[in-house]
Design a protein around this motif. Structure first.
Motif, short mmCIF file in Angstrom:
data_model
loop_
_atom_site.label_atom_id
_atom_site.label_comp_id
_atom_site.label_asym_id
_atom_site.label_seq_id
_atom_site.Cartn_x
_atom_site.Cartn_y
_atom_site.Cartn_z
N ILE A 24 0.85 -1.19 0.00
CA ILE A 24 0.00 0.00 0.00
C ILE A 24 0.88 1.25 0.00
CG2 ILE A 24 -1.94 -1.12 1.14
CD1 ILE A 24 -1.08 0.18 3.75
N GLN A 25 0.36 2.31 -0.57
CA GLN A 25 1.08 3.57 -0.64
C GLN A 25 0.55 4.51 0.44
OE1 GLN A 25 3.67 4.37 -2.74
NE2 GLN A 25 3.60 2.22 -3.37
N LEU A 26 1.45 5.05 1.23
CA LEU A 26 1.09 6.04 2.23
C LEU A 26 1.57 7.41 1.76
CD1 LEU A 26 2.18 4.13 5.47
CD2 LEU A 26 -0.14 4.34 4.54
N ASN A 27 0.80 8.43 2.09
CA ASN A 27 1.20 9.80 1.79
C ASN A 27 2.12 10.26 2.93
OD1 ASN A 27 1.33 12.40 0.70
ND2 ASN A 27 -0.48 13.07 1.83
N LEU A 28 3.41 10.28 2.67
CA LEU A 28 4.39 10.53 3.72
C LEU A 28 4.54 12.02 3.99
CD1 LEU A 28 7.15 7.95 2.70
CD2 LEU A 28 5.27 7.66 4.33
N LYS A 29 4.44 12.36 5.28
CA LYS A 29 4.59 13.75 5.71
C LYS A 29 5.70 13.78 6.77
CE LYS A 29 -0.18 15.21 4.83
NZ LYS A 29 0.10 16.40 4.02
N GLU A 30 6.89 14.14 6.33
CA GLU A 30 8.04 14.12 7.23
C GLU A 30 8.01 15.32 8.17
OE1 GLU A 30 12.95 14.09 7.07
OE2 GLU A 30 11.79 13.59 5.27
N LEU A 31 8.23 15.04 9.46
CA LEU A 31 8.29 16.09 10.47
C LEU A 31 9.72 16.25 10.97
CD1 LEU A 31 5.15 15.42 12.72
CD2 LEU A 31 5.37 17.02 10.82
N ASN A 32 10.15 17.48 11.09
CA ASN A 32 11.46 17.79 11.67
C ASN A 32 11.27 18.01 13.17
OD1 ASN A 32 13.86 18.94 12.57
ND2 ASN A 32 14.23 20.01 10.64
N LEU A 33 11.60 16.99 13.95
CA LEU A 33 11.37 17.09 15.39
C LEU A 33 12.28 18.12 16.04
CD1 LEU A 33 10.92 13.31 16.35
CD2 LEU A 33 9.26 14.92 15.38
N GLN A 34 13.49 18.24 15.52
CA GLN A 34 14.42 19.22 16.09
C GLN A 34 13.91 20.65 15.91
OE1 GLN A 34 17.83 17.02 13.97
NE2 GLN A 34 18.86 18.13 15.60
#
Length: 216
Positions: A24-34
């Motif tokens: 399955i394909q997920l819509n990836l939303k990268e978060l910068n925790l720093q």
């Protein structure tokens, strides 16, 4: 479905491994925790614990990696990763709890203070980590995978953790069953390199960056 994640995180990489296994394909939303992107008002409305991974499926928000993985497996009716047999499923759950409650925390307790706080290695904490690897090594006696002879959710969870240990410089040489299992899962988990190895590269870079700062 949206997945809020950070690539270096083992729990986030677990969700990516499961998504790959389910094709399955997920819509990836990268978060910068720093940078505090997990503390924005918008994200806190989705997840008041402000943790990653967080999955959003048509307005339904869910966090904690094992909960997300079981949700996806049930949603797509996959019976290979999490079989319906109650004893097999119980063993998978036990391995998941071992990863969540013992193996990964012992790695975190040993490794993170060195990297993020510049503290010296604690031999007692390292013994605890080695004991956990001994236990996992014993789990593998008599079969190829974490539970039996087929790839399950337990393997994907544990490989996300064990690959992180190895990337951090923890040797698996004293745990021959773990070494064999690790090579097997790397070669049989769908899209392993894309789902896990790319994130490990970012994990190594993050560690190197923090080490450089603490050594100044």
């Amino acid at each position: 479905m949206d997945l809020y994640y950070t690539p270096g995180s083992a729990p986030c990489r677990l969700v990516l491994l499961v998504a790959a296994a389910l094709d399955i394909q997920l819509n990836l939303k990268e978060l910068n925790l720093q940078a505090g992107e997990h503390m924005t008002t918008e994200f806190l409305e989705l997840n008041p614990q402000h943790t990653v991974p967080t999955l959003v499926d048509d307005g339904f928000a869910l966090w904690e990696s094992h909960a997300i993985c079981r949700y996806l497996i049930r949603k797509y009716n996959n019976r290979e990763l999490y079989p319906e047999d109650i004893q097999i499923r119980a063993l998978i759950d036990q391995r998941l709890d071992f990863d969540l409650g013992t193996l990964y925390p012992r790695f975190r307790n040993f490794f993170y203070p060195q990297v993020f706080a510049g503290k010296p290695a604690n031999e007692s904490l390292f013994r605890n980590l080695k004991e956990s690897l001994d236990i996992f090594n014993s789990f593998l006696k008599g079969h190829k995978y974490a539970v039996g002879d087929t790839l399950t959710l337990a393997d994907l969870s544990l490989v996300a953790t064990v690959s992180t240990l190895e990337a951090a410089g923890v040797s698996l040489e004293s745990y021959p069953r773990v070494e064999r299992w690790f090579e097997l899962v790397k070669s049989t988990a769908p899209a392993y390199e894309e789902a896990n190895e790319k994130g490990l590269i970012k994990f190594k870079a993050l560690v190197a960056n923090f080490k450089a700062k603490t050594e100044l």
